[in-house]
Design a protein around this motif. Structure first.
Motif, PDB file in Angstrom:
ATOM      1  N   ARG A 311       0.838  -1.200   0.000  1.00  0.00           N
ATOM      2  CA  ARG A 311       0.000   0.000   0.000  1.00  0.00           C
ATOM      3  C   ARG A 311       0.873   1.250   0.000  1.00  0.00           C
ATOM      4  O   ARG A 311       1.877   1.303   0.710  1.00  0.00           O
ATOM      5  CB  ARG A 311      -0.948   0.004   1.205  1.00  0.00           C
ATOM      6  CG  ARG A 311      -1.958  -1.154   1.155  1.00  0.00           C
ATOM      7  CD  ARG A 311      -2.858  -1.190   2.371  1.00  0.00           C
ATOM      8  NE  ARG A 311      -3.693  -2.397   2.340  1.00  0.00           N
ATOM      9  CZ  ARG A 311      -4.961  -2.431   1.909  1.00  0.00           C
ATOM     10  NH1 ARG A 311      -5.537  -1.333   1.456  1.00  0.00           N
ATOM     11  NH2 ARG A 311      -5.638  -3.567   1.937  1.00  0.00           N
ATOM     12  N   LEU A 312       0.472   2.225  -0.790  1.00  0.00           N
ATOM     13  CA  LEU A 312       1.227   3.467  -0.944  1.00  0.00           C
ATOM     14  C   LEU A 312       0.380   4.662  -0.520  1.00  0.00           C
ATOM     15  O   LEU A 312      -0.758   4.808  -0.963  1.00  0.00           O
ATOM     16  CB  LEU A 312       1.640   3.671  -2.406  1.00  0.00           C
ATOM     17  CG  LEU A 312       2.900   2.995  -2.901  1.00  0.00           C
ATOM     18  CD1 LEU A 312       3.054   3.247  -4.399  1.00  0.00           C
ATOM     19  CD2 LEU A 312       4.123   3.539  -2.160  1.00  0.00           C
ATOM     20  N   LEU A 313       0.954   5.488   0.323  1.00  0.00           N
ATOM     21  CA  LEU A 313       0.340   6.768   0.657  1.00  0.00           C
ATOM     22  C   LEU A 313       1.186   7.857  -0.001  1.00  0.00           C
ATOM     23  O   LEU A 313       2.417   7.878   0.165  1.00  0.00           O
ATOM     24  CB  LEU A 313       0.284   6.985   2.173  1.00  0.00           C
ATOM     25  CG  LEU A 313      -0.831   6.249   2.918  1.00  0.00           C
ATOM     26  CD1 LEU A 313      -0.600   4.744   2.929  1.00  0.00           C
ATOM     27  CD2 LEU A 313      -0.952   6.758   4.353  1.00  0.00           C
ATOM     28  N   PHE A 314       0.547   8.736  -0.754  1.00  0.00           N
ATOM     29  CA  PHE A 314       1.256   9.643  -1.644  1.00  0.00           C
ATOM     30  C   PHE A 314       0.959  11.096  -1.289  1.00  0.00           C
ATOM     31  O   PHE A 314      -0.200  11.509  -1.246  1.00  0.00           O
ATOM     32  CB  PHE A 314       0.805   9.384  -3.084  1.00  0.00           C
ATOM     33  CG  PHE A 314       1.924   9.259  -4.053  1.00  0.00           C
ATOM     34  CD1 PHE A 314       2.385  10.364  -4.744  1.00  0.00           C
ATOM     35  CD2 PHE A 314       2.527   8.026  -4.293  1.00  0.00           C
ATOM     36  CE1 PHE A 314       3.411  10.255  -5.651  1.00  0.00           C
ATOM     37  CE2 PHE A 314       3.553   7.897  -5.199  1.00  0.00           C
ATOM     38  CZ  PHE A 314       4.007   9.026  -5.889  1.00  0.00           C
ATOM     39  N   ILE A 315       2.009  11.863  -1.033  1.00  0.00           N
ATOM     40  CA  ILE A 315       1.873  13.306  -0.809  1.00  0.00           C
ATOM     41  C   ILE A 315       2.466  14.013  -2.033  1.00  0.00           C
ATOM     42  O   ILE A 315       3.637  13.820  -2.365  1.00  0.00           O
ATOM     43  CB  ILE A 315       2.600  13.753   0.471  1.00  0.00           C
ATOM     44  CG1 ILE A 315       1.999  13.047   1.695  1.00  0.00           C
ATOM     45  CG2 ILE A 315       2.522  15.266   0.640  1.00  0.00           C
ATOM     46  CD1 ILE A 315       2.750  13.304   2.986  1.00  0.00           C
ATOM     47  N   GLU A 337       3.936  -1.894 -12.310  1.00  0.00           N
ATOM     48  CA  GLU A 337       4.371  -3.187 -11.768  1.00  0.00           C
ATOM     49  C   GLU A 337       4.168  -3.286 -10.250  1.00  0.00           C
ATOM     50  O   GLU A 337       4.170  -4.377  -9.686  1.00  0.00           O
ATOM     51  CB  GLU A 337       5.848  -3.424 -12.078  1.00  0.00           C
ATOM     52  CG  GLU A 337       6.157  -3.620 -13.558  1.00  0.00           C
ATOM     53  CD  GLU A 337       7.654  -3.770 -13.802  1.00  0.00           C
ATOM     54  OE1 GLU A 337       8.374  -4.124 -12.834  1.00  0.00           O
ATOM     55  OE2 GLU A 337       8.108  -3.521 -14.936  1.00  0.00           O
ATOM     56  N   LEU A 338       4.020  -2.163  -9.580  1.00  0.00           N
ATOM     57  CA  LEU A 338       3.907  -2.158  -8.121  1.00  0.00           C
ATOM     58  C   LEU A 338       2.630  -2.867  -7.660  1.00  0.00           C
ATOM     59  O   LEU A 338       1.556  -2.682  -8.237  1.00  0.00           O
ATOM     60  CB  LEU A 338       3.893  -0.718  -7.596  1.00  0.00           C
ATOM     61  CG  LEU A 338       5.205   0.070  -7.734  1.00  0.00           C
ATOM     62  CD1 LEU A 338       4.961   1.550  -7.509  1.00  0.00           C
ATOM     63  CD2 LEU A 338       6.231  -0.467  -6.716  1.00  0.00           C
ATOM     64  N   HIS A 339       2.765  -3.674  -6.603  1.00  0.00           N
ATOM     65  CA  HIS A 339       1.605  -4.361  -6.037  1.00  0.00           C
ATOM     66  C   HIS A 339       0.510  -3.374  -5.659  1.00  0.00           C
ATOM     67  O   HIS A 339      -0.682  -3.618  -5.899  1.00  0.00           O
ATOM     68  CB  HIS A 339       2.012  -5.151  -4.793  1.00  0.00           C
ATOM     69  CG  HIS A 339       2.791  -6.385  -5.097  1.00  0.00           C
ATOM     70  ND1 HIS A 339       3.529  -7.039  -4.136  1.00  0.00           N
ATOM     71  CD2 HIS A 339       2.953  -7.097  -6.256  1.00  0.00           C
ATOM     72  CE1 HIS A 339       4.119  -8.094  -4.687  1.00  0.00           C
ATOM     73  NE2 HIS A 339       3.785  -8.139  -5.972  1.00  0.00           N
ATOM     74  N   ALA A 340       0.920  -2.271  -5.021  1.00  0.00           N
ATOM     75  CA  ALA A 340      -0.053  -1.278  -4.563  1.00  0.00           C
ATOM     76  C   ALA A 340      -0.851  -0.707  -5.729  1.00  0.00           C
ATOM     77  O   ALA A 340      -2.063  -0.493  -5.621  1.00  0.00           O
ATOM     78  CB  ALA A 340       0.662  -0.161  -3.805  1.00  0.00           C
ATOM     79  N   GLY A 344      -4.912  -1.324  -6.618  1.00  0.00           N
ATOM     80  CA  GLY A 344      -5.685  -0.110  -6.345  1.00  0.00           C
ATOM     81  C   GLY A 344      -5.519   0.412  -4.937  1.00  0.00           C
ATOM     82  O   GLY A 344      -6.448   1.003  -4.374  1.00  0.00           O
ATOM     83  N   HIS A 345      -4.324   0.194  -4.368  1.00  0.00           N
ATOM     84  CA  HIS A 345      -4.066   0.614  -2.991  1.00  0.00           C
ATOM     85  C   HIS A 345      -3.086   1.791  -2.949  1.00  0.00           C
ATOM     86  O   HIS A 345      -2.084   1.774  -2.222  1.00  0.00           O
ATOM     87  CB  HIS A 345      -3.520  -0.561  -2.174  1.00  0.00           C
ATOM     88  CG  HIS A 345      -4.524  -1.640  -1.950  1.00  0.00           C
ATOM     89  ND1 HIS A 345      -4.171  -2.933  -1.619  1.00  0.00           N
ATOM     90  CD2 HIS A 345      -5.887  -1.632  -2.015  1.00  0.00           C
ATOM     91  CE1 HIS A 345      -5.262  -3.667  -1.502  1.00  0.00           C
ATOM     92  NE2 HIS A 345      -6.315  -2.890  -1.732  1.00  0.00           N
ATOM     93  N   VAL A 346      -3.359   2.806  -3.750  1.00  0.00           N
ATOM     94  CA  VAL A 346      -2.577   4.048  -3.731  1.00  0.00           C
ATOM     95  C   VAL A 346      -3.501   5.154  -3.227  1.00  0.00           C
ATOM     96  O   VAL A 346      -4.579   5.385  -3.785  1.00  0.00           O
ATOM     97  CB  VAL A 346      -2.041   4.404  -5.133  1.00  0.00           C
ATOM     98  CG1 VAL A 346      -1.276   5.726  -5.082  1.00  0.00           C
ATOM     99  CG2 VAL A 346      -1.139   3.284  -5.654  1.00  0.00           C
ATOM    100  N   TYR A 347      -3.083   5.827  -2.153  1.00  0.00           N
ATOM    101  CA  TYR A 347      -3.929   6.825  -1.506  1.00  0.00           C
ATOM    102  C   TYR A 347      -3.218   8.175  -1.538  1.00  0.00           C
ATOM    103  O   TYR A 347      -2.103   8.306  -1.021  1.00  0.00           O
ATOM    104  CB  TYR A 347      -4.216   6.428  -0.054  1.00  0.00           C
ATOM    105  CG  TYR A 347      -4.635   4.986   0.117  1.00  0.00           C
ATOM    106  CD1 TYR A 347      -5.978   4.612   0.009  1.00  0.00           C
ATOM    107  CD2 TYR A 347      -3.686   3.988   0.369  1.00  0.00           C
ATOM    108  CE1 TYR A 347      -6.366   3.279   0.160  1.00  0.00           C
ATOM    109  CE2 TYR A 347      -4.058   2.663   0.516  1.00  0.00           C
ATOM    110  CZ  TYR A 347      -5.391   2.312   0.407  1.00  0.00           C
ATOM    111  OH  TYR A 347      -5.773   1.001   0.554  1.00  0.00           O
ATOM    112  N   VAL A 348      -3.831   9.160  -2.137  1.00  0.00           N
ATOM    113  CA  VAL A 348      -3.234  10.499  -2.204  1.00  0.00           C
ATOM    114  C   VAL A 348      -3.617  11.274  -0.942  1.00  0.00           C
ATOM    115  O   VAL A 348      -4.801  11.383  -0.603  1.00  0.00           O
ATOM    116  CB  VAL A 348      -3.707  11.250  -3.460  1.00  0.00           C
ATOM    117  CG1 VAL A 348      -3.141  12.676  -3.476  1.00  0.00           C
ATOM    118  CG2 VAL A 348      -3.280  10.499  -4.719  1.00  0.00           C
ATOM    119  N   LEU A 349      -2.597  11.799  -0.244  1.00  0.00           N
ATOM    120  CA  LEU A 349      -2.809  12.526   1.003  1.00  0.00           C
ATOM    121  C   LEU A 349      -2.684  14.028   0.769  1.00  0.00           C
ATOM    122  O   LEU A 349      -1.771  14.476   0.075  1.00  0.00           O
ATOM    123  CB  LEU A 349      -1.779  12.105   2.059  1.00  0.00           C
ATOM    124  CG  LEU A 349      -1.687  10.621   2.411  1.00  0.00           C
ATOM    125  CD1 LEU A 349      -0.589  10.420   3.458  1.00  0.00           C
ATOM    126  CD2 LEU A 349      -3.019  10.105   2.930  1.00  0.00           C
TER     127      LEU A 349
END
Length: 394
Positions: A311-315, A337-340, A344-349
């Protein structure tokens, strides 16, 4: 013209000296005639020049100093009213009482009994901590871009908005003087000149040096006599953490997390104090790397693929080049290629509250994590912006 310019400069320096003289001798009997005499100006010209230079008359400045000192003595001593009046420059305690009530809104005795505290700060984090205690400051930094949450909710409730970028500017000093606070909270180390100025006008300063938000909140609570409110806030937060940890764990299991910051076309593996506290300490989420401290480390896309967080949290920095690259990045094969990304586990903060460190910001981060990861709104009903239920501040 050059002669007039030199005269203006000389007068300005002289007026600053006079202002310092008033500050040091405000407890003495002072008159406009006396001040004009030692400045070398006529009484009428001196009055006009002082007000033009400093935005208030010499009489108003003297009154502000005397009333400020009186408030300090009323808060911190058991002196009789006539003794306080004499100490701040008034020979008649009844005239002093009338003057005090006109300036403050209540009598000196009522002020002393109520210990009414008007709080100010130049710090966004201190603002968040004060609001967690149910206190709306009389002066605080508000900016639609850098503190949108507080700006949207409090632009009308906080009467004086100070500059968020230049705390010790002359403009901020004037604004702070107009707000007439009793206590000023610092969360960044103040200069000696700032401390001297606050002391001169009778404002108590409190410098919070603690690094942990819970300790910060507790120290401010002691200063403003809101210990029970502070403890209630912390206990409520701890209860929310326990529930959120269970619910998030049911969804994420052993997934690994990474927080990224994108600036221009550069990626950074990122963790500030608030992120560390909420994600990796309170919620006990698994970081993709073993580091347990804050960091801001440049990382290539290839290395990110090797770490491959679940999972990726993105600022994302709010500028056009960064936003353009963010759009480009999402079409790159290596990114896909990233699992996140695949899951669909990329969250923009948003930068707010994730770049702020205060009790309110931490509480909001916890709520946002629960909503992002589980889809559950932790606040199904209208939410208080500040204060807590037990104190009737909602």
């Amino acid at each position: 013209m050059k002669t007039e310019s030199r005269t203006d400069t000389t007068t300005q320096i002289s007026l600053k000296d006079i202002r310092d003289y008033i500050a040091k001798n405000h407890h003495q009997p002072l008159t406009i005639e006396h001040l004009a005499l030692i400045s070398g100006l006529s009484s009428s010209y001196f009055g006009e020049a002082f007000k033009k230079a400093f935005g208030q008359s010499a009489t108003d400045y003297l009154t502000a100093l005397r009333i400020g000192h009186a408030k300090q003595l009323l808060r911190e001593t058991d002196l009789l009213l006539r003794e306080i009046a004499r100490k701040v420059g008034y020979s008649d305690e009844f005239y002093f009482s009338r003057k005090f009530k006109k300036e403050v809104g209540i009598s000196p005795s009522a002020y002393s009994k109520m210990a009414r505290q008007r709080i100010s700060t130049f710090s966004v984090s201190a603002t968040g901590n004060l609001l967690a205690l149910g206190i709306i400051p009389v002066a605080a930094p508000l900016n639609a871009k850098w503190s949108p949450y507080y700006y949207n909710h409090y632009q009308e409730k906080i009467p004086v908005h100070v500059n968020i970028f230049d705390a010790e500017s002359e403009d901020n000093f004037k604004k702070l003087a107009s707000a007439k606070p009793d206590i000023h909270i610092f969360q960044e180390e103040p200069s000696l000149s700032m401390l001297d100025w606050l002391q001169t006008i009778g404002i108590k300063n409190v410098y919070i040096q603690a690094k942990d938000w819970r300790t910060q909140l507790r120290e401010i609570a002691v200063a403003v006599k809101k210990q029970s409110v502070g403890e209630h806030f912390i206990q409520t937060y701890e209860q929310k953490v326990l529930q959120a940890r269970l619910e998030i764990n049911q969804v994420t299991g052993n997934d690994t997390f990474a927080v990224l910051r994108l600036c221009g076309d550069q990626l950074f593996l990122y963790c500030n104090k608030g992120i560390q506290d909420v994600l990796f300490t309170d919620l006990q989420l698994r970081p993709v790397n073993a580091q347990q401290q804050t960091y801001n480390e440049l990382i290539t896309l290839d290395r990110l693929v090797n770490l491959n967080p679940d999972r990726l949290l993105f600022i994302i920095c709010p500028d056009s080049p960064t936003r353009n690259y963010w759009l480009t990045l999402q079409y790159l094969d290596r990114w896909k290629e990233l699992h996140a990304v695949k899951n669909g586990h990329v969250y923009v903060l948003p930068s707010n509250p994730w770049f702020e460190y205060s009790a309110i910001a931490i509480n909001r981060m916890l709520d946002e994590m629960l909503l992002m990861l589980t889809g559950k709104n932790p606040n199904p009903f209208p939410v208080p912006v500040h204060g807590n239920v037990s104190d009737g501040d909602l």
